[in-house]
Design a protein around this motif. Structure first.
Motif, PDB file in Angstrom:
ATOM      1  N   ILE A   1      19.376  36.239  26.095  1.00 40.16           N
ATOM      2  CA  ILE A   1      19.062  37.808  25.618  1.00 40.16           C
ATOM      3  C   ILE A   1      20.243  38.556  26.322  1.00 40.16           C
ATOM      4  O   ILE A   1      20.442  38.590  27.356  1.00 40.16           O
ATOM      5  CB  ILE A   1      17.751  38.231  26.400  1.00 40.16           C
ATOM      6  CG1 ILE A   1      16.597  37.396  25.665  1.00 40.16           C
ATOM      7  CG2 ILE A   1      17.614  39.494  25.985  1.00 40.16           C
ATOM      8  CD1 ILE A   1      15.338  37.693  26.467  1.00 40.16           C
ATOM      9  N   GLU A   2      21.105  38.846  25.256  1.00 40.27           N
ATOM     10  CA  GLU A   2      22.220  39.643  25.860  1.00 40.27           C
ATOM     11  C   GLU A   2      21.770  41.014  26.383  1.00 40.27           C
ATOM     12  O   GLU A   2      21.042  41.834  25.522  1.00 40.27           O
ATOM     13  CB  GLU A   2      23.091  40.186  24.442  1.00 40.27           C
ATOM     14  CG  GLU A   2      24.427  40.654  25.042  1.00 40.27           C
ATOM     15  CD  GLU A   2      25.416  39.386  25.663  1.00 40.27           C
ATOM     16  OE1 GLU A   2      26.388  40.028  26.433  1.00 40.27           O
ATOM     17  OE2 GLU A   2      25.201  38.287  25.619  1.00 40.27           O
ATOM     18  N   PRO A   3      22.113  41.514  27.719  1.00 46.67           N
ATOM     19  CA  PRO A   3      21.677  42.739  28.031  1.00 46.67           C
ATOM     20  C   PRO A   3      22.398  43.952  27.387  1.00 46.67           C
ATOM     21  O   PRO A   3      23.576  43.693  26.797  1.00 46.67           O
ATOM     22  CB  PRO A   3      22.573  42.932  29.736  1.00 46.67           C
ATOM     23  CG  PRO A   3      23.322  41.731  29.346  1.00 46.67           C
ATOM     24  CD  PRO A   3      22.838  40.839  28.352  1.00 46.67           C
ATOM     25  N   GLN A   4      21.794  44.902  27.155  1.00 43.25           N
ATOM     26  CA  GLN A   4      22.242  45.878  26.427  1.00 43.25           C
ATOM     27  C   GLN A   4      23.338  46.797  27.162  1.00 43.25           C
ATOM     28  O   GLN A   4      24.341  47.384  26.369  1.00 43.25           O
ATOM     29  CB  GLN A   4      21.022  47.205  26.242  1.00 43.25           C
ATOM     30  CG  GLN A   4      20.123  46.680  25.335  1.00 43.25           C
ATOM     31  CD  GLN A   4      18.898  47.662  24.919  1.00 43.25           C
ATOM     32  OE1 GLN A   4      19.152  48.974  25.562  1.00 43.25           O
ATOM     33  NE2 GLN A   4      18.018  47.416  24.186  1.00 43.25           N
ATOM     34  N   ARG A   5      23.412  46.605  28.548  1.00 41.70           N
ATOM     35  CA  ARG A   5      24.518  47.146  29.210  1.00 41.70           C
ATOM     36  C   ARG A   5      24.906  46.225  30.558  1.00 41.70           C
ATOM     37  O   ARG A   5      24.033  45.900  30.871  1.00 41.70           O
ATOM     38  CB  ARG A   5      24.337  48.738  29.727  1.00 41.70           C
ATOM     39  CG  ARG A   5      22.897  48.870  30.523  1.00 41.70           C
ATOM     40  CD  ARG A   5      22.687  50.458  30.630  1.00 41.70           C
ATOM     41  NE  ARG A   5      23.730  50.947  31.452  1.00 41.70           N
ATOM     42  CZ  ARG A   5      23.784  52.374  31.440  1.00 41.70           C
ATOM     43  NH1 ARG A   5      22.779  53.158  31.030  1.00 41.70           N
ATOM     44  NH2 ARG A   5      24.490  52.839  32.606  1.00 41.70           N
ATOM     45  N   HIS A   6      26.087  46.112  30.937  1.00 44.31           N
ATOM     46  CA  HIS A   6      26.252  45.234  31.934  1.00 44.31           C
ATOM     47  C   HIS A   6      26.596  45.830  33.215  1.00 44.31           C
ATOM     48  O   HIS A   6      26.454  45.340  34.407  1.00 44.31           O
ATOM     49  CB  HIS A   6      27.720  44.733  31.582  1.00 44.31           C
ATOM     50  CG  HIS A   6      27.731  43.554  30.480  1.00 44.31           C
ATOM     51  ND1 HIS A   6      27.233  42.343  30.596  1.00 44.31           N
ATOM     52  CD2 HIS A   6      28.104  43.946  29.165  1.00 44.31           C
ATOM     53  CE1 HIS A   6      27.362  41.576  29.250  1.00 44.31           C
ATOM     54  NE2 HIS A   6      27.857  42.780  28.411  1.00 44.31           N
ATOM     55  N   ALA A   7      26.946  47.469  33.217  1.00 38.72           N
ATOM     56  CA  ALA A   7      27.187  48.035  34.448  1.00 38.72           C
ATOM     57  C   ALA A   7      26.748  49.609  34.074  1.00 38.72           C
ATOM     58  O   ALA A   7      26.501  50.046  32.830  1.00 38.72           O
ATOM     59  CB  ALA A   7      28.542  47.929  34.752  1.00 38.72           C
ATOM     60  N   TYR A   8      27.151  50.501  35.006  1.00 40.31           N
ATOM     61  CA  TYR A   8      27.109  51.653  34.874  1.00 40.31           C
ATOM     62  C   TYR A   8      28.141  52.206  33.964  1.00 40.31           C
ATOM     63  O   TYR A   8      29.141  51.740  33.813  1.00 40.31           O
ATOM     64  CB  TYR A   8      27.127  52.607  36.018  1.00 40.31           C
ATOM     65  CG  TYR A   8      25.821  52.325  36.890  1.00 40.31           C
ATOM     66  CD1 TYR A   8      24.569  52.872  36.743  1.00 40.31           C
ATOM     67  CD2 TYR A   8      25.938  51.596  38.323  1.00 40.31           C
ATOM     68  CE1 TYR A   8      23.464  52.338  37.540  1.00 40.31           C
ATOM     69  CE2 TYR A   8      24.949  51.346  39.109  1.00 40.31           C
ATOM     70  CZ  TYR A   8      23.698  51.706  38.608  1.00 40.31           C
ATOM     71  OH  TYR A   8      22.521  51.307  39.596  1.00 40.31           O
ATOM     72  N   ASP A   9      27.765  53.497  33.125  1.00 38.65           N
ATOM     73  CA  ASP A   9      28.916  53.915  32.468  1.00 38.65           C
ATOM     74  C   ASP A   9      30.199  53.940  32.688  1.00 38.65           C
ATOM     75  O   ASP A   9      31.246  53.629  32.212  1.00 38.65           O
ATOM     76  CB  ASP A   9      28.368  55.187  31.443  1.00 38.65           C
ATOM     77  CG  ASP A   9      27.263  54.988  30.623  1.00 38.65           C
ATOM     78  OD1 ASP A   9      27.184  53.638  30.246  1.00 38.65           O
ATOM     79  OD2 ASP A   9      26.384  55.948  30.136  1.00 38.65           O
ATOM     80  N   HIS A  10      30.139  54.805  34.263  1.00 38.00           N
ATOM     81  CA  HIS A  10      31.322  55.047  34.642  1.00 38.00           C
ATOM     82  C   HIS A  10      32.334  53.772  35.194  1.00 38.00           C
ATOM     83  O   HIS A  10      33.625  53.792  35.063  1.00 38.00           O
ATOM     84  CB  HIS A  10      31.401  56.128  35.954  1.00 38.00           C
ATOM     85  CG  HIS A  10      30.608  55.364  36.874  1.00 38.00           C
ATOM     86  ND1 HIS A  10      29.338  55.287  37.053  1.00 38.00           N
ATOM     87  CD2 HIS A  10      31.236  55.003  38.003  1.00 38.00           C
ATOM     88  CE1 HIS A  10      28.971  54.858  38.382  1.00 38.00           C
ATOM     89  NE2 HIS A  10      30.109  54.498  38.876  1.00 38.00           N
ATOM     90  N   LEU A  11      31.438  52.645  35.119  1.00 39.67           N
ATOM     91  CA  LEU A  11      32.266  51.545  35.674  1.00 39.67           C
ATOM     92  C   LEU A  11      32.726  50.768  34.293  1.00 39.67           C
ATOM     93  O   LEU A  11      33.772  50.232  34.415  1.00 39.67           O
ATOM     94  CB  LEU A  11      31.175  50.664  36.591  1.00 39.67           C
ATOM     95  CG  LEU A  11      30.947  51.259  37.817  1.00 39.67           C
ATOM     96  CD1 LEU A  11      29.937  50.164  38.616  1.00 39.67           C
ATOM     97  CD2 LEU A  11      32.071  51.287  38.778  1.00 39.67           C
ATOM     98  N   GLU A  12      31.954  50.847  33.197  1.00 39.54           N
ATOM     99  CA  GLU A  12      32.386  50.253  32.061  1.00 39.54           C
ATOM    100  C   GLU A  12      33.681  50.917  31.585  1.00 39.54           C
ATOM    101  O   GLU A  12      34.531  50.435  30.967  1.00 39.54           O
ATOM    102  CB  GLU A  12      31.332  50.274  30.948  1.00 39.54           C
ATOM    103  CG  GLU A  12      30.080  49.068  31.264  1.00 39.54           C
ATOM    104  CD  GLU A  12      29.285  49.143  30.193  1.00 39.54           C
ATOM    105  OE1 GLU A  12      29.361  49.843  29.249  1.00 39.54           O
ATOM    106  OE2 GLU A  12      28.293  48.273  30.235  1.00 39.54           O
ATOM    107  N   GLN A  13      33.752  52.418  31.672  1.00 34.47           N
ATOM    108  CA  GLN A  13      34.902  53.030  31.281  1.00 34.47           C
ATOM    109  C   GLN A  13      36.164  52.569  32.239  1.00 34.47           C
ATOM    110  O   GLN A  13      37.115  52.755  31.508  1.00 34.47           O
ATOM    111  CB  GLN A  13      34.761  54.630  31.530  1.00 34.47           C
ATOM    112  CG  GLN A  13      33.456  55.189  30.576  1.00 34.47           C
ATOM    113  CD  GLN A  13      33.365  56.473  30.716  1.00 34.47           C
ATOM    114  OE1 GLN A  13      33.970  57.106  31.765  1.00 34.47           O
ATOM    115  NE2 GLN A  13      32.244  57.095  30.441  1.00 34.47           N
TER     116      GLN A  13
END
Length: 330
Positions: free
Chosen positions: A10-22
């Motif tokens: 199951i692939e997670p919808q997000r891996h980290a907080y938005d500011h960290l993904e940016q």
């Protein structure tokens, strides 16, 4: 009935907080990244400081040094609260064991009286220098910008407070409460300690957080800790019969080596940002390094006498090598 077992990813919808993904891309973030990046307060600060209305409460322009991104600064130790406290807890266990070993076996009583007096004369006033370093790093944390810069400075402040406490315990173990009082009197009035006291008090009056970082962590501690703990205590005094003192100051020796990696990494990042930053760092080093060398010279002379000048010059050479590797050149 037949049951088929199979693995479903199951692939997670997000891996980290938005500011960290940016900042780091769509991948899981480390605990250090979650606890350190992009959490500096930058808006909704409510008021400007009443003591300086032209300044923001958290002002990136307070320092002469400028960074396009203050989060370019990294701690190679990747210390955040949890990793820091776990590391220091292990070191404290070692320190407690060392104190217990020295005390239970009466090792301090085996030292000649003159050697004990020399150790106390060297180390007791340094309790007050450590307290000054605690105050300076607290100021850096309060006025600096960017959590990856300010957070380790608060850890540094608490470490210096711990060092002062270890020195107090050492003084009580080797001497008595009067030994601590004698160290304070030496710090206040003894000519040997006035250059270092003057240096410490002058740095406590600075407002530029990066200049405080340079004057305290890079310059003064860059000379004081290698000379006092790694050379005088671990090498010279141990050879004269004070090996138990090296056990009691093991934390200081290891701590100095560890923190130099972080200090050098910060300095290198600041210097690589721009020529203006390198010029500012060089100006501050030119201002504080000669004073630091003069401040530590009479302290080293407590143990080495006439050979103190040579020891300080050797450490200055090593320090120049550190600066070269960090890119702090004109």
């Amino acid at each position: 009935m037949q049951i088929d077992l199979r693995t479903v990813t199951i692939e997670p919808q997000r891996h980290a907080y938005d500011h960290l993904e940016q900042r780091f891309g769509a991948k899981p973030a480390s605990r250090y990244q979650e606890a350190s990046y992009d959490i500096q307060a930058v808006e909704n600060l409510h008021y400007r400081p009443t003591w300086d209305p032209e300044q923001q409460l958290y002002d990136p322009d307070l320092s002469r040094v400028r960074m396009r991104d203050w989060y370019a600064i990294k701690d190679p130790r990747q210390f955040y609260y949890s990793s820091y406290t776990l590391t220091r807890a292990r070191q404290q266990d070692t320190a407690e064991a060392n104190f217990a070993f020295v005390e239970s076996r009466g090792l301090s009583a085996l030292m000649p009286g003159e050697l004990t007096a020399q150790v106390l004369a060297l180390l007791m006033p340094l309790r007050h220098a450590a307290w000054g370093a605690n105050q300076n790093n607290t100021l850096i944390c309060g006025y600096g910008f960017g959590t990856t810069f300010t957070q380790p400075c608060m850890f540094q402040a608490m470490d210096q407070l711990g060092i002062a406490q270890y020195l107090s315990r050492l003084g009580l173990l080797l001497g008595d409460p009067e030994s601590l009082g004698a160290g304070k009197r030496a710090w206040m009035v003894d000519a040997t300690w006035q250059p270092l006291r003057h240096y410490t008090e002058d740095t406590m009056a600075l407002r530029d957080p990066v200049e405080v970082f340079v004057a305290q962590n890079l310059v003064l501690d860059g000379l004081l800790y290698p000379l006092v703990y790694e050379h005088l205590v671990d090498d010279v005094l141990s050879a004269r019969g004070a090996s138990c003192v090296a056990m009691l100051t093991q934390f200081m020796s290891e701590w100095g080596s560890e923190t130099r990696k972080w200090i050098d990494a910060v300095t290198k990042t600041l210097a690589a940002e721009s020529a203006d930053n390198r010029a500012a760092l060089c100006d501050w080093i030119d201002r504080w390094l000669p004073r630091a060398a003069l401040a530590v010279l009479p302290i080293v002379a407590i143990v080495l006498g006439d050979q103190a000048q040579s020891a300080v010059e050797d450490q200055m050479t090593d320090f120049a090598g550190r600066l070269g590797k960090a890119g702090v050149t004109r």
